[in-house]
Design an enzyme around this catalytic site. Structure first.
Site, PDB file in Angstrom:
ATOM      1  N   ASN A  64       0.802  -1.213   0.000  1.00 45.23           N
ATOM      2  CA  ASN A  64       0.000   0.000   0.000  1.00 45.23           C
ATOM      3  C   ASN A  64       0.845   1.278   0.000  1.00 45.23           C
ATOM      4  O   ASN A  64       0.462   2.279  -0.604  1.00 45.23           O
ATOM      5  CB  ASN A  64      -0.934   0.010   1.219  1.00 45.23           C
ATOM      6  CG  ASN A  64      -2.036  -1.025   1.096  1.00 45.23           C
ATOM      7  OD1 ASN A  64      -2.513  -1.296   0.001  1.00 45.23           O
ATOM      8  ND2 ASN A  64      -2.433  -1.609   2.211  1.00 45.23           N
ATOM      9  N   GLU A  86      10.442  -4.823 -10.639  1.00 46.42           N
ATOM     10  CA  GLU A  86      10.150  -6.253 -10.684  1.00 46.42           C
ATOM     11  C   GLU A  86       8.668  -6.553 -10.855  1.00 46.42           C
ATOM     12  O   GLU A  86       8.300  -7.593 -11.401  1.00 46.42           O
ATOM     13  CB  GLU A  86      10.686  -6.963  -9.434  1.00 46.42           C
ATOM     14  CG  GLU A  86      10.148  -6.431  -8.129  1.00 46.42           C
ATOM     15  CD  GLU A  86      10.818  -7.087  -6.934  1.00 46.42           C
ATOM     16  OE1 GLU A  86      11.570  -8.058  -7.124  1.00 46.42           O
ATOM     17  OE2 GLU A  86      10.579  -6.632  -5.810  1.00 46.42           O
TER      18      GLU A  86
END
Length: 488
Positions: free
Chosen positions: A256, A278
């Site tokens: 978050n 990634e």
């Protein structure tokens, strides 16, 4: 054949190399059938366990299903499933937590032993035998190359427009390793397809099952303050001429806070940005849609259920805006250093000297793993670690006298950010780092105690380079374990 028929090729003690990275592109039908078989064997008093290698975390049909029936003996290199974590922390499964970019070279070296079976999800099989990958690249090609036998899951839920989005490039092992020819995040250097020796394929299973990712909650006040502090810092770096106006390529960890930073970039002055990271998260998709982000290069999606459905329905709109690469390329330190990436990752705790713990709670309970944060932190132009200053309703301080576990030494940590402020640690001695972190990042409820510890450490420590009170360094953790709070 069916998944139930395919698992006949998997025997107890097998090492499985499965596709999948952060809940994307992992096999689903075969692991569920295998979990049912393992439970059936256990009910009859027989033990059936396997070793599981993946790209990173997967979904409930793989990690969750197998861990729930205690079917995993050994796991590597990353996990985040609740059942899997519980098995590891109860000592019922072995876990090898490892830098993601290093997992492929380690397997190729032979140090991990043989890989018996690769179970790989694909979107399609071409008439010439090439494989169209699904929603992650991860270690897929490495597993296809190394495995003695291969089971393919062809998942028709995955959008056919994924074809062409991937870029598979194989890094030769030492001493024949060559420089990876990526000069910018947009560069394509390999093939959009995976390959496999057809003689190794023992089963093809057709499925139509969605990827399952956990939803992200909307950023709260704390997360938005963290994002604002970091964006102010990046603006200052641009103003000082240390960074171009479109920033260096962004790397963002999962969660978050990371998504809050990406949301903050939506309203920032930065344009024409790129990402070399990634995972592609919800915030990056929104930046791509808005035209703020030109290209997102990663190894997988890590999307909320709503965003995963959106992307699956609109994949054709993003074919020229996203590239999915093998994780030993997406996370490769050589490329990260060359591009000057800005690494932004979360932490569990940091001590006053900037040593970061990103994996363990109270020293011994692993949460998820180091993932790709180490790949990026050491090689990035700026390595940022972010966290709320407290946890558990204020019972835990994220800033402690000494970290109970260290994943990133202070030499790899350049910036720490909380909702309280930001500590730029570049060029600071340990004592200067301590004073900056306590002053800028610690919660007011814990700041006096941290200052008290630091001042007393300077009085009694046997060395003055990094003052420490050995008898008290981990006392905050001990207090929490005993009393449920770090407060004195």
């Amino acid at each position: 054949m069916t998944a139930e028929e395919a698992i006949a090729f998997i025997k107890p003690g097998t090492t499985i190399g499965a596709s999948g990275f952060t809940g994307s592109g992992y096999p689903k039908a075969v692991p569920l059938a295998l979990a049912a078989k393992i439970k059936e064997e256990a009910d009859s008093g027989r033990t059936f366990r396997v070793n599981l290698w993946t790209g990173a975390s997967t979904g409930p049909e793989l990690d969750g299903a197998l861990a729930e029936v205690n079917g995993i003996e050994f796991r590597m290199p990353y996990q985040s499933d609740t059942h899997m974590r519980d098995r590891i922390n109860r000592g019922e499964a072995h876990y090898f937590d490892y830098h993601l970019s290093h997992s492929t070279p380690l397997v190729k070296s032979g140090a991990m032993g043989p890989l018996h079976t690769a179970v790989i999800e694909v979107t399609a099989i071409k008439s010439d035998g090439r494989l169209v990958p699904s929603s992650s690249a991860g270690n897929n090609q490495a597993w296809l190359d190394a495995a003695e036998q291969v089971i393919l899951e062809v998942n028709s839920w995955q959008n056919a427009d994924l074809e062409g989005m991937h870029d598979f490039y194989t890094i030769a092992p030492p001493p024949n390793t060559q420089p990876i020819p990526i000069m910018k995040a947009d560069d394509r250097i390999g093939s959009p397809y995976m390959t496999v020796d057809p003689s190794k394929v023992v089963a093809v299973v057709e499925t139509h099952i969605p990827d399952r990712n956990a939803p992200f909650s909307d950023p709260g006040e704390v997360e938005m303050k963290i994002a604002a502090n970091l964006l102010d810092f990046l603006s200052h770096e641009v103003k000082m001429g240390r960074m171009p106006e479109n920033l260096f390529p962004l790397q963002s960890g999962v969660g978050n806070i990371a998504n809050a930073v990406l949301c903050g970039l939506m309203d920032s002055p930065f344009e024409n940005m790129t990402s070399y990271t990634e995972v592609i998260q919800d915030g990056m998709i929104n930046l791509l849609k808005a035209g703020k982000l030109r290209m997102a290069s990663a190894t997988a999606f890590s999307l909320s259920p709503d965003m995963a459905k959106y992307i699956n329905d609109h994949m054709h709109e993003f074919q020229d805006k996203m590239i999915l690469r093998p994780q030993d390329v997406s996370n490769n330190p050589e490329v990260i250093r060359r591009l000057g990436c800005i690494a932004m990752n979360s932490l569990i705790e940091t001590d006053i000297y900037g040593n970061v713990n990103s994996t363990h709670v109270m020293g011994s309970r692993v949460m998820n793993g180091i993932g790709g944060s180490g790949d990026f932190a050491r090689s990035a132009s700026i390595s940022v670690f972010m966290t709320p200053s407290t946890a558990k309703g204020g019972a835990i301080s994220a800033i402690v006298p000494q970290a109970c576990h260290v994943d990133h030494g202070s030499q790899d940590v350049r910036v720490i950010v909380t909702e309280q402020g930001l500590a730029d640690l570049r060029g600071l001695s340990p004592k200067q780092r301590a004073e900056t972190i306590i002053r800028n990042c610690a919660h007011p409820d814990y700041r006096p105690a941290l200052l008290d510890y630091y001042k007393r450490a300077r009085d009694v420590s046997v060395g003055q380079h990094t003052p420490v009170i050995l008898d008290e360094a981990l006392s905050w953790h001990s207090r929490f374990v005993k009393a449920g709070s770090m407060r004195a």
